[in-house]
Design a protein around this motif. Structure first.
Motif, PDB file in Angstrom:
ATOM      1  N   VAL A 301       0.564  -1.452   0.095  1.00  8.89           N
ATOM      2  CA  VAL A 301       0.294  -0.085  -0.471  1.00  8.89           C
ATOM      3  C   VAL A 301       0.798   1.432  -0.062  1.00  8.89           C
ATOM      4  O   VAL A 301       1.881   0.816   0.604  1.00  8.89           O
ATOM      5  CB  VAL A 301      -1.532   0.314   1.026  1.00  8.89           C
ATOM      6  N   ASN A 302       0.593   1.911  -0.831  1.00  8.72           N
ATOM      7  CA  ASN A 302       1.297   3.470  -0.131  1.00  8.72           C
ATOM      8  C   ASN A 302       1.451   3.993   0.666  1.00  8.72           C
ATOM      9  O   ASN A 302       0.090   4.651   1.305  1.00  8.72           O
ATOM     10  CB  ASN A 302       0.158   4.547  -1.627  1.00  8.72           C
ATOM     11  N   GLY A 303       2.375   4.563   1.226  1.00 12.81           N
ATOM     12  CA  GLY A 303       3.019   4.104   2.730  1.00 12.81           C
ATOM     13  C   GLY A 303       2.595   3.378   4.218  1.00 12.81           C
ATOM     14  O   GLY A 303       3.486   3.096   5.155  1.00 12.81           O
ATOM     15  N   ILE A 304       3.425   1.689   2.976  1.00 17.37           N
ATOM     16  CA  ILE A 304       3.985   0.888   3.517  1.00 17.37           C
ATOM     17  C   ILE A 304       5.064   1.053   4.696  1.00 17.37           C
ATOM     18  O   ILE A 304       4.831   0.345   6.010  1.00 17.37           O
ATOM     19  CB  ILE A 304       4.151  -0.329   3.071  1.00 17.37           C
ATOM     20  N   GLU A 305       5.950   2.380   4.413  1.00 19.42           N
ATOM     21  CA  GLU A 305       6.565   2.664   5.530  1.00 19.42           C
ATOM     22  C   GLU A 305       6.833   2.511   7.121  1.00 19.42           C
ATOM     23  O   GLU A 305       7.396   2.154   6.893  1.00 19.42           O
ATOM     24  CB  GLU A 305       7.524   2.968   4.653  1.00 19.42           C
ATOM     25  N   ASN A 306       5.434   3.403   6.339  1.00 15.99           N
ATOM     26  CA  ASN A 306       5.315   3.820   7.627  1.00 15.99           C
ATOM     27  C   ASN A 306       5.026   2.055   9.549  1.00 15.99           C
ATOM     28  O   ASN A 306       4.611   2.743  10.016  1.00 15.99           O
ATOM     29  CB  ASN A 306       3.701   4.249   7.813  1.00 15.99           C
ATOM     30  N   TYR A 307       4.614   1.161   8.549  1.00 10.81           N
ATOM     31  CA  TYR A 307       4.145   0.175   9.324  1.00 10.81           C
ATOM     32  C   TYR A 307       5.636  -0.722   9.676  1.00 10.81           C
ATOM     33  O   TYR A 307       5.455  -2.099   9.707  1.00 10.81           O
ATOM     34  CB  TYR A 307       3.103  -1.020   8.351  1.00 10.81           C
ATOM     35  N   SER A 308       6.725   0.069   9.056  1.00  8.73           N
ATOM     36  CA  SER A 308       8.233  -1.158   8.523  1.00  8.73           C
ATOM     37  C   SER A 308       8.425  -2.066   9.904  1.00  8.73           C
ATOM     38  O   SER A 308       9.073  -2.757  10.134  1.00  8.73           O
ATOM     39  CB  SER A 308       8.660  -0.008   7.977  1.00  8.73           C
ATOM     40  N   ARG A 309       8.048  -1.113  10.789  1.00  7.26           N
ATOM     41  CA  ARG A 309       8.294  -1.636  12.272  1.00  7.26           C
ATOM     42  C   ARG A 309       8.092  -3.496  12.745  1.00  7.26           C
ATOM     43  O   ARG A 309       8.453  -3.922  13.199  1.00  7.26           O
ATOM     44  CB  ARG A 309       8.084  -0.642  13.651  1.00  7.26           C
ATOM     45  N   TYR A 310       6.262  -2.946  11.896  1.00  3.46           N
ATOM     46  CA  TYR A 310       5.824  -4.783  12.547  1.00  3.46           C
ATOM     47  C   TYR A 310       6.376  -5.450  11.759  1.00  3.46           C
ATOM     48  O   TYR A 310       6.577  -6.757  12.250  1.00  3.46           O
ATOM     49  CB  TYR A 310       4.470  -4.286  12.122  1.00  3.46           C
ATOM     50  N   PHE A 311       7.101  -5.574  10.170  1.00  2.00           N
ATOM     51  CA  PHE A 311       7.062  -6.073   9.381  1.00  2.00           C
ATOM     52  C   PHE A 311       8.644  -6.757   8.918  1.00  2.00           C
ATOM     53  O   PHE A 311       8.823  -8.160   9.549  1.00  2.00           O
ATOM     54  CB  PHE A 311       7.073  -5.522   7.887  1.00  2.00           C
ATOM     55  N   ASP A 312       9.303  -5.636  10.296  1.00  2.00           N
ATOM     56  CA  ASP A 312      10.434  -6.144  10.266  1.00  2.00           C
ATOM     57  C   ASP A 312      11.043  -6.717  11.664  1.00  2.00           C
ATOM     58  O   ASP A 312      12.402  -6.966  12.054  1.00  2.00           O
ATOM     59  CB  ASP A 312      11.502  -4.537  10.327  1.00  2.00           C
ATOM     60  N   GLY A 313       9.907  -6.947  12.310  1.00  2.00           N
ATOM     61  CA  GLY A 313      10.379  -7.424  13.278  1.00  2.00           C
ATOM     62  C   GLY A 313      10.926  -6.525  14.758  1.00  2.00           C
ATOM     63  O   GLY A 313      11.987  -6.940  15.533  1.00  2.00           O
ATOM     64  N   ARG A 314      11.568  -5.230  14.361  1.00  2.00           N
ATOM     65  CA  ARG A 314      12.154  -4.045  15.272  1.00  2.00           C
ATOM     66  C   ARG A 314      10.418  -4.122  16.567  1.00  2.00           C
ATOM     67  O   ARG A 314       9.767  -3.922  16.487  1.00  2.00           O
ATOM     68  CB  ARG A 314      11.997  -3.205  14.706  1.00  2.00           C
ATOM     69  N   SER A 315      11.473  -3.648  17.982  1.00  2.00           N
ATOM     70  CA  SER A 315      10.628  -3.030  18.933  1.00  2.00           C
ATOM     71  C   SER A 315      11.029  -1.203  18.990  1.00  2.00           C
ATOM     72  O   SER A 315      11.429  -0.816  17.523  1.00  2.00           O
ATOM     73  CB  SER A 315      11.920  -3.131  20.303  1.00  2.00           C
ATOM     74  N   ILE A 316      10.005  -0.736  19.343  1.00  2.00           N
ATOM     75  CA  ILE A 316      10.145   0.347  19.507  1.00  2.00           C
ATOM     76  C   ILE A 316      10.831   0.940  19.364  1.00  2.00           C
ATOM     77  O   ILE A 316      11.867   1.155  20.438  1.00  2.00           O
ATOM     78  CB  ILE A 316       8.972   1.303  20.458  1.00  2.00           C
ATOM     79  N   GLY A 317      11.454   2.239  18.929  1.00  2.00           N
ATOM     80  CA  GLY A 317      12.499   2.785  19.372  1.00  2.00           C
ATOM     81  C   GLY A 317      13.263   2.091  18.155  1.00  2.00           C
ATOM     82  O   GLY A 317      15.021   2.494  18.471  1.00  2.00           O
ATOM     83  N   ASP A 318      13.831   1.112  18.148  1.00  2.00           N
ATOM     84  CA  ASP A 318      15.054   0.589  17.423  1.00  2.00           C
ATOM     85  C   ASP A 318      14.951   1.528  16.045  1.00  2.00           C
ATOM     86  O   ASP A 318      14.762   0.880  15.478  1.00  2.00           O
ATOM     87  CB  ASP A 318      14.161  -0.916  17.123  1.00  2.00           C
ATOM     88  N   PRO A 319      17.001   1.100  15.517  1.00  2.00           N
ATOM     89  CA  PRO A 319      16.705   2.100  14.342  1.00  2.00           C
ATOM     90  C   PRO A 319      16.181   1.134  12.851  1.00  2.00           C
ATOM     91  O   PRO A 319      16.115  -0.293  13.037  1.00  2.00           O
ATOM     92  CB  PRO A 319      18.695   2.073  13.992  1.00  2.00           C
ATOM     93  N   PRO A 320      16.195   1.530  11.701  1.00  2.00           N
ATOM     94  CA  PRO A 320      15.368   1.160  11.063  1.00  2.00           C
ATOM     95  C   PRO A 320      16.472   0.824   9.868  1.00  2.00           C
ATOM     96  O   PRO A 320      18.408   0.663  10.145  1.00  2.00           O
ATOM     97  CB  PRO A 320      15.672   2.267   9.994  1.00  2.00           C
ATOM     98  N   PHE A 321      16.258  -0.576   9.216  1.00  2.00           N
ATOM     99  CA  PHE A 321      17.020  -0.841   8.227  1.00  2.00           C
ATOM    100  C   PHE A 321      17.847  -0.063   6.761  1.00  2.00           C
ATOM    101  O   PHE A 321      16.840  -0.172   6.390  1.00  2.00           O
ATOM    102  CB  PHE A 321      16.948  -2.129   7.851  1.00  2.00           C
TER     103      PHE A 321
END
Length: 668
Positions: A301-321
């Motif tokens: 979806v356009n703007g899917i990057e805003n949900y990236s933390r969930y798909f990447d398995g990152r915790s709140i505040g974790d740095p992006p890939f």
């Protein structure tokens, strides 16, 4: 294993050999940070190339803007023609980020126009990282933004080989999961089509399409073809198809991410409701549920990057890939980082997170995005420093931060041409304009050029009109001048159609104008960013491309910045003259060809007419391969192919044939 092979007709000269030797020794000794203080025109890029060839490690080069990154990309392509040199910058021709302005209640939806060629080069860059060891990527500061997990990206590749069992329907579904779109009519990059017994895939990372021929559920032929003519360019035994987009959702993580998003949505909607922010609660609930439905149905979806933390398995505040994570994932810590023009690039990298956070905060507080949007962000500077490998900072004027950070600072003061830093003279502000006019007259009599720096755009424009009234061919250059026009103005200065160019801070990094013999700095005693030590040294460096170069500083007082800048230029000049005397070197002005103005059309489509038109014939003949960078060449070939298709559809086959011949000339 592939190795870097440096190809150049030149050998390191001046103090390049000692700089290369010291920096390589530092890397082998385990130094995590080093700085090269290399004066303008001393061949810092060639020094970088030699370090890479000696150390033989994958390398990321970060520059502070797209233009300089493109120049570096072209140079490194020339130095390493047999290796994987990539270009990674923001792929937007136009970008308006999503934002909300509470004062006026205005919501600005994300609007972007993606440059197809740059998107291809970005995908090609990440493919190079994951598939080879002789990888060199030139990037802008966009390399610290979120790309998605590199492991997800690599897991979603699809390998084909002759003899492989395959179900065509399942294969097409797999291509859809790789974000390729089926299109039987408009065959373009990132699409595929079924044609009888074969499937054509227009590869996202190449200018070629892959034709997969299947008989009795078995791959019997793999051919790379021209997407327009279907002519076979190469036959292969195997090939790996990489995804058409960087950010992908792993199917096995989708259900878990879906549940986490729903749970966070309920919490945040409840929080808004308790605060009696019912509009915000309803808005957030509607937007997120819509996005979830799109992701569930299409995987994107356009703007899917805003949900990236969930798909990447990152915790709140974790740095992006980011792109750095791709290097780290593939090479661990066994790679190099070069930061070009570090005095400009480091502050940019340091400030990008705060600006992004401020914009996202407004969106989150007013119900346009979940709080998870905060984690779709650029790296914080501390995170960048913790992820980076051994690093070398390159600058003519490194800041105190780089110097303090570095284990050693290596100087490269000698130019291959023997040209020394310019002579600097100080003159009063009172009569600066009349004195400047006299000096311009002396210079233009010799068919030479002048650069003048002012404090404001208005002064730059007024001064250019003032000089024009006195018969001097002058023009201004500042940020209000469009990008393409800037290149044209600089070319006209070099050609002599302008004698004087007046600007503000655009006359510093990245300008290579060997015809300039005089740089005049007006109102130099106004201490500040434009008249800092760094800015003054960089500006004076514009006169260091010509053996007759000189600088005039107009000031009524000796500021700390002026004193420090002059002291540094004199120090460098003394070392350079001493070297010239010792080695019997006679300074020679740099000779640099002027590239064809055809490059100025790179942000818009080239317009041609029927071959029976003289305009069309001349325009095609004006395209010369030797005048184009690798980046410009790919861009123009892409445009010519579209023109050829259009000509064929219009039954103008003679013109289409001419375009075909020009395309072959550029591609060979």
């Amino acid at each position: 294993m592939s190795f870097f092979s440096l190809k150049s007709q030149y050998q390191p000269t001046g103090d390049q050999p000692q700089a290369i030797s010291k920096l390589v020794k530092g890397l082998r000794s385990g130094y995590t940070d080093q700085t090269l203080l290399g004066v303008t025109g001393s061949g810092k890029t060639f020094t970088m190339a030699n370090i890479i060839a000696k150390v033989q490690k994958p390398t990321l080069v970060i520059s502070h803007n797209k233009t300089l990154a493109a120049q570096l990309y072209q140079e490194f392509r020339d130095f390493f023609p047999d290796n994987k040199v990539g270009y990674f910058v923001s792929y937007y021709d136009f970008y308006q980020p999503e934002a909300y302005l509470p004062a006026s209640g205005t919501y600005i939806e994300k609007e972007a126009q993606i440059n197809e060629l740059i998107d291809q080069l970005r995908l090609e860059a990440t493919e190079n990282i994951l598939s080879g060891s002789d990888t060199l990527i030139v990037s802008s500061v966009s390399c610290i933004y979120n790309l998605g997990h590199p492991q997800n990206y690599q897991k979603n590749t699809y390998s084909l080989k002759i003899g492989q069992k395959i179900n065509v329907r399942d294969f097409c579904l797999r291509l859809v999961k790789l974000q390729y779109r089926q299109n039987q009519f408009d065959f373009k990059r990132g699409t595929f089509r079924e044609r009888g017994e074969h499937v054509d895939i227009y590869l996202s990372t190449q200018d070629l399409a892959l034709r997969v021929k299947v008989e009795q559920a078995q791959v019997i032929e793999l051919r790379l073809i021209n997407p327009l003519t279907a002519k076979t360019e190469k036959t292969v035994d195997s090939l790996t198809i990489y995804p058409a987009k960087h950010y992908l959702v792993a199917s096995q993580k989708l259900n878990r991410a879906y549940q986490q998003i729903k749970a966070d949505l309920e919490k945040e909607v409840l929080s808004f409701t308790k605060q009696k922010k019912l509009v915000e609660a309803q808005r957030l609930n509607q937007r997120v549920n819509h996005d979830l439905e799109m992701i569930k149905e299409l995987g994107y979806v356009n703007g899917i990057e805003n949900y990236s933390r969930y798909f990447d398995g990152r915790s709140i505040g974790d740095p992006p890939f980011s792109l750095l994570e791709y290097f780290q994932y593939r090479y661990q810590n066994n790679w190099l980082l070069f930061i070009d023009e570090s005095h400009m690039t480091i502050p940019q990298l340091n400030g990008m997170h705060n600006g992004d956070y401020a914009r996202k905060k407004s969106l989150v507080e007013h119900g346009f995005r979940l709080k998870a949007a905060y984690d779709n962000r650029p790296l914080k500077f501390a995170e960048l420093m913790s992820k980076k490998p051994p690093t070398i900072y390159f600058s003519a004027t490194p800041s105190s931060w780089e110097i303090k950070q570095s284990k050693q600072v290596v100087e490269q003061l000698i130019r291959p041409t023997g040209i020394a830093d310019p002579i600097v003279s100080l003159r009063p502000v009172k009569d600066q304009i009349s004195d400047l006019v006299k000096e311009i007259g002396k210079v233009t009599k010799k068919k030479q050029r002048v650069l003048v720096t002012t404090l404001t755009k208005k002064i730059a424009e007024d001064l250019s009109f003032f000089l024009k009234d006195r018969g001097i061919k002058a023009h201004y250059l500042h940020s209000d001048v469009k990008t393409l026009q800037r290149s044209d103005i600089l070319d006209k200065l070099r050609q002599g159609r302008y004698e004087v160019l007046i600007g503000i801070n655009l006359l510093r990094e990245g300008l290579d104008l060997p015809e300039v013999t005089l740089v005049a700095i007006l109102d130099a005693d106004r201490e500040g960013f434009l008249r800092s030590r760094t800015a003054l040294v960089q500006t004076m460096g514009r006169a260091a491309r010509n053996s007759e170069g000189k600088v005039i500083i107009y000031t009524d007082k000796m500021t700390h910045s002026i004193a420090e800048a002059i002291k540094e230029v004199k120090r460098r000049r003394f070392a350079q003259l001493l070297y010239n005397k010792k080695h019997h070197i006679n300074p020679k002005t740099i000779i640099k060809p002027i590239r064809s103005r055809l490059i100025a059309a790179q942000e818009t489509d080239l317009k041609f007419y029927s071959i029976h038109s003289k305009v069309g014939t001349n325009a095609l003949e004006a395209i010369k391969k030797d005048n184009l960078t690798a980046f410009d060449q790919k861009k123009i070939v892409s445009q010519l192919k579209r023109q050829m298709k259009s000509a064929a559809e219009s039954l103008d086959f003679e013109f289409a044939a001419k375009l075909r011949d020009k395309i072959k000339e550029l591609e060979n």
